[in-house]
Design a protein around this motif. Structure first.
Motif, PDB file in Angstrom:
ATOM      1  N   ILE A   1       9.481  -0.060  -8.697  1.00 31.42           N
ATOM      2  CA  ILE A   1      10.632   0.026  -8.957  1.00 31.42           C
ATOM      3  C   ILE A   1      11.465  -1.238  -9.230  1.00 31.42           C
ATOM      4  CG2 ILE A   1      12.904   1.004  -8.245  1.00 31.42           C
ATOM      5  CD1 ILE A   1      11.049   3.374  -9.042  1.00 31.42           C
ATOM      6  N   ASP A   2      11.467  -2.119  -8.444  1.00 33.61           N
ATOM      7  CA  ASP A   2      12.042  -3.339  -8.642  1.00 33.61           C
ATOM      8  C   ASP A   2      11.453  -4.403 -10.140  1.00 33.61           C
ATOM      9  OD1 ASP A   2      13.911  -5.731  -7.583  1.00 33.61           O
ATOM     10  OD2 ASP A   2      11.839  -6.690  -7.733  1.00 33.61           O
ATOM     11  N   ALA A   3      10.183  -4.081 -10.443  1.00 33.63           N
ATOM     12  CA  ALA A   3       9.688  -4.807 -11.467  1.00 33.63           C
ATOM     13  C   ALA A   3      10.243  -3.957 -12.683  1.00 33.63           C
ATOM     14  CB  ALA A   3       8.070  -4.548 -11.178  1.00 33.63           C
ATOM     15  N   ALA A   4      10.246  -2.432 -12.602  1.00 37.52           N
ATOM     16  CA  ALA A   4      10.847  -1.794 -13.567  1.00 37.52           C
ATOM     17  C   ALA A   4      12.275  -2.030 -14.112  1.00 37.52           C
ATOM     18  CB  ALA A   4      10.531  -0.192 -13.518  1.00 37.52           C
ATOM     19  N   GLU A   5      12.862  -2.155 -13.143  1.00 40.08           N
ATOM     20  CA  GLU A   5      14.413  -2.644 -13.258  1.00 40.08           C
ATOM     21  C   GLU A   5      14.645  -3.868 -14.002  1.00 40.08           C
ATOM     22  OE1 GLU A   5      16.999  -2.415  -9.702  1.00 40.08           O
ATOM     23  OE2 GLU A   5      16.107  -0.519  -9.212  1.00 40.08           O
ATOM     24  N   GLU A   6      13.879  -4.895 -13.331  1.00 38.07           N
ATOM     25  CA  GLU A   6      13.811  -6.328 -13.885  1.00 38.07           C
ATOM     26  C   GLU A   6      13.518  -6.143 -15.465  1.00 38.07           C
ATOM     27  OE1 GLU A   6      13.844  -9.718 -12.902  1.00 38.07           O
ATOM     28  OE2 GLU A   6      14.898  -8.911 -11.336  1.00 38.07           O
TER      29      GLU A   6
ATOM     30  N   ASN B   1       0.845  -1.182  -0.049  1.00 32.65           N
ATOM     31  CA  ASN B   1      -0.166  -0.104   0.045  1.00 32.65           C
ATOM     32  C   ASN B   1       0.757   0.997  -0.028  1.00 32.65           C
ATOM     33  OD1 ASN B   1      -2.617  -1.401   0.577  1.00 32.65           O
ATOM     34  ND2 ASN B   1      -1.556  -1.981   2.369  1.00 32.65           N
ATOM     35  N   ASN B   2       0.319   2.096  -0.735  1.00 38.66           N
ATOM     36  CA  ASN B   2       1.061   3.637  -0.551  1.00 38.66           C
ATOM     37  C   ASN B   2       2.287   3.501  -0.960  1.00 38.66           C
ATOM     38  OD1 ASN B   2      -1.566   4.467  -0.258  1.00 38.66           O
ATOM     39  ND2 ASN B   2      -1.338   4.230   2.059  1.00 38.66           N
ATOM     40  N   ALA B   3       3.120   4.236  -0.218  1.00 40.31           N
ATOM     41  CA  ALA B   3       4.518   4.288  -0.518  1.00 40.31           C
ATOM     42  C   ALA B   3       5.395   2.967  -0.601  1.00 40.31           C
ATOM     43  CB  ALA B   3       5.422   5.241   0.660  1.00 40.31           C
ATOM     44  N   GLY B   4       4.929   2.045   0.178  1.00 46.56           N
ATOM     45  CA  GLY B   4       5.506   0.671  -0.266  1.00 46.56           C
ATOM     46  C   GLY B   4       5.429   0.176  -1.467  1.00 46.56           C
ATOM     47  N   VAL B   5       4.327   0.542  -2.237  1.00 45.86           N
ATOM     48  CA  VAL B   5       4.100  -0.043  -3.527  1.00 45.86           C
ATOM     49  C   VAL B   5       5.572   0.555  -4.293  1.00 45.86           C
ATOM     50  CG1 VAL B   5       2.519   0.246  -5.560  1.00 45.86           C
ATOM     51  CG2 VAL B   5       1.607   0.094  -3.367  1.00 45.86           C
ATOM     52  N   PHE B   6       5.993   1.712  -4.164  1.00 49.38           N
ATOM     53  CA  PHE B   6       7.108   2.158  -4.980  1.00 49.38           C
ATOM     54  C   PHE B   6       8.177   1.237  -4.957  1.00 49.38           C
ATOM     55  CE2 PHE B   6       5.829   6.602  -3.107  1.00 49.38           C
ATOM     56  CZ  PHE B   6       4.521   6.347  -4.090  1.00 49.38           C
ATOM     57  N   HIS B   7       8.414   0.615  -4.029  1.00 51.53           N
ATOM     58  CA  HIS B   7       9.693  -0.522  -4.023  1.00 51.53           C
ATOM     59  C   HIS B   7       9.366  -1.712  -4.998  1.00 51.53           C
ATOM     60  CE1 HIS B   7      11.868   1.589  -0.636  1.00 51.53           C
ATOM     61  NE2 HIS B   7      10.652   1.951  -0.382  1.00 51.53           N
ATOM     62  N   HIS B   8       8.069  -2.152  -4.855  1.00 58.84           N
ATOM     63  CA  HIS B   8       7.694  -3.028  -5.816  1.00 58.84           C
ATOM     64  C   HIS B   8       7.790  -2.817  -7.280  1.00 58.84           C
ATOM     65  CE1 HIS B   8       5.871  -6.491  -3.387  1.00 58.84           C
ATOM     66  NE2 HIS B   8       5.713  -5.511  -2.501  1.00 58.84           N
TER      67      HIS B   8
END
Length: 414
Positions: A323-328, A314-321
Motif C-alpha cells: 500500500i505504501d509503495a502504491a501510494e508513492e 509475510n502475509n498481512a504485513g505485506v499489505f502495508h509495504h
C-alpha cells in the motif's frame, strides 16, 4: 551517486525527492513554490485516504485465510462466502500491485529459473501440484554483476545476471483432502491457506527458493564428490582394515555353500578380528552418511541465510509495504503530470508522456515507462486537470488547491 536504469514503470525516486527536483528546475515563480508544495500535500493526503480504504478491503477479505492471525473470527463462513472473499482479495491485491508498478512474472520466467543454475549453488525441487493458485510479481528489473567463488574458494568468476529489486509472492495451497489423499506431510503450512510474501534483491535464477515447499536436492557434482570419496575410502578400508575379517568370512561361506570340504573353526582370536572388522565397516558407513547429511545441511543453511536477508514481510504485513509503495507511485505520477502541464501548458497524452520520460532520463539518467494514462486519469478524477480536444489543461495552482480542498471535505459528508 549513479542510479541504476530501469525499463519498467517503477520510478526509483522518493516522492519528496520528485517534488524537490520539480522546485529546483526554477520553472515556478518564487511566490508559487509554496502553493505547489501545498498542492502536492493535498494530492498525497487524498491518495493516502483512498489507499487506506484499499488496505481495509485487503485485510477484511484475507482474514479467513491468514495463517498468522492472532484474532478470533466471530463468524463461520460458508464455502461460497470463502470463495467470494478469496476472489475479492485476489482482485484487490492485483490492483494494489499494479498501482505499485509491479509486473507479473510469467510462467516462462519461472520455468527458466528452475532450469538455470542457482547463484548460491543449491539445487531445489518444487512440487507445483501442492498449489491451487500461484502468482509472482516483480519490480525493478536490471542486470547485476557479482563475483562468485568456485572450487572451494580457489577460483573466482564474475557473473552477470538479471536481478529483481522486489518480488511479491501469492500462493494458495490445496485443501486438506489433497494432502491426505496423496499421503503428503504437512509441516510448515495449513492446507487451504493463502500465503503472501515480499522479498528484496532476488536473482531471477533463484526464484524457486521463494516457494514455501522448496526442497534441497543434491546436484550431480555433489553426488559425484560424495560417491567418489566413499568409493576411495571404502577401497582403503577394505584393503587395510578388513582383509583378515574377509578371509574368515570367505572360508565360512565356502564351507556353508558346499564350495569347500574343509571345515572352519572360529577361534576367539578370529571372533575378535571379525567383530573389529564389522565395527570398522559400521564406522565407515556412519562416517560417509554423516558427510552426506552435513553437506545437505550446509546447502539448507545457505538457503535459509539467503531467505533471511531477502525476506521483507509475510502475509498481512505485506499489505502495508505494498500500500505504501502504491501510494508513492501514484503520488509521483500525479505530481509529475500536473507539474509539466502547469509550467509548459496544455499537451496531448503522448506529448506529456514524452516530456516526463525525457526529463527523468536527462535529470536522473533513468529510463522509465511513465504511466501516463494512470497519471492523467487520477488528475481528471481529482478535477485539477481538464481535457479539451485531446489536450489536457491544468487548473492554476490556487484553483487546483480549492478543488482538492473541496473534494476532501466532501469525502466525509454523510
Amino acid at each position: 551517486m549513479e542510479i541504476k536504469k530501469s525499463d519498467d514503470r517503477f520510478i526509483p525516486l522518493r516522492k519528496t525527492d520528485v517534488i524537490q527536483a520539480c522546485i529546483e528546475m526554477d520553472n515556478l515563480p518564487k511566490e508559487s513554490v509554496k502553493q505547489f508544495q501545498l498542492l502536492c500535500q493535498l494530492i498525497i493526503s487524498t491518495i493516502h485516504f483512498e489507499y487506506h480504504q484499499s488496505l481495509e478491503v485487503l485485510k477484511d477479505n484475507y482474514a479467513p485465510f491468514d495463517p498468522n492471525s492472532d484474532t478470533q473470527s466471530i463468524k463461520v463462513f460458508s464455502e461460497d462466502e470463502l470463495k467470494a472473499k478469496q476472489k475479492v482479495f485476489a482482485k484487490a491485491f492485483s490492483q494494489v500491485l499494479n498501482a505499485a508498478n509491479f509486473e507479473k512474472i510469467t510462467e516462462q520466467d519461472l520455468r527458466d529459473a528452475l532450469e538455470e543454475e542457482s547463484l548460491f549453488k543449491v539445487r531445489l525441487f518444487v512440487e507445483f501440484n501442492d498449489f491451487s493458485e500461484m502468482v509472482f510479481y516483480r519490480r525493478g528489473e536490471y542486470p547485476k554483476t557479482e563475483t562468485v567463488k568456485k572450487w572451494w574458494g580457489l577460483k573466482k568468476d564474475t557473473v552477470t545476471f538479471t536481478n529483481y529489486d522486489k518480488v511479491a509472492v501469492y500462493i494458495k495451497f490445496k485443501g486438506k483432502d489433497y494432502f491426505e489423499q496423496h499421503q503428503k506431510p504437512i509441516s510448515h503450512f495449513e492446507p487451504g491457506s493463502t500465503i503472501i510474501k515480499l522479498f528484496q534483491n532476488v536473482p531471477k535464477a533463484d526464484l524457486e527458493m521463494l516457494f514455501p515447499n522448496s526442497e534441497v536436492r543434491m546436484r550431480t557434482i555433489d553426488k559425484a564428490i560424495i560417491g567418489g570419496s566413499a568409493i576411495a575410502g571404502g577401497a582403503v578400508v577394505l584393503v587395510t582394515k578388513l582383509g583378515a575379517s574377509l578371509v574368515v568370512l570367505a572360508g565360512l561361506f565356502s564351507f556353508w555353500l558346499g564350495l569347500s570340504d574343509q571345515s572352519v573353526t572360529i577361534s576367539s582370536q578370529q571372533l575378535v578380528i571379525l567383530g573389529s572388522g564389522i565395527g570398522v565397516l559400521g564406522g565407515f558407513i556412519f562416517k560417509e552418511w554423516s558427510k552426506f547429511k552435513n553437506r545437505k545441511l550446509r546447502f539448507m543453511k545457505a538457503l535459509s541465510d539467503n531467505l533471511y536477508f531477502k525476506n521483507l514481510d509475510n502475509n498481512a504485513g505485506v499489505f502495508h509495504h505494498l500500500i505504501d509503495a502504491a501510494e508513492e507511485e501514484e503520488c509521483k505520477e500525479a505530481i509529475l503530470a500536473y507539474y509539466f502541464l502547469d509550467v509548459d501548458g496544455p499537451m496531448t497524452s503522448g506529448q506529456l508522456d514524452t516530456k516526463v520520460e525525457a526529463w527523468l532520463e536527462h535529470k536522473f539518467n533513468m529510463k522509465v515507462d511513465f504511466e501516463i494514462s494512470d497519471a492523467l486519469s487520477k488528475l481528471l478524477r481529482f478535477g485539477i486537470v481538464v481535457k479539451q480536444n485531446h489536450y489536457y489543461h491544468a487548473l492554476p495552482l490556487v484553483a487546483a488547491q480549492e478543488q482538492l480542498d473541496s473534494r476532501w471535505d466532501s469525502m466525509f459528508n454523510c
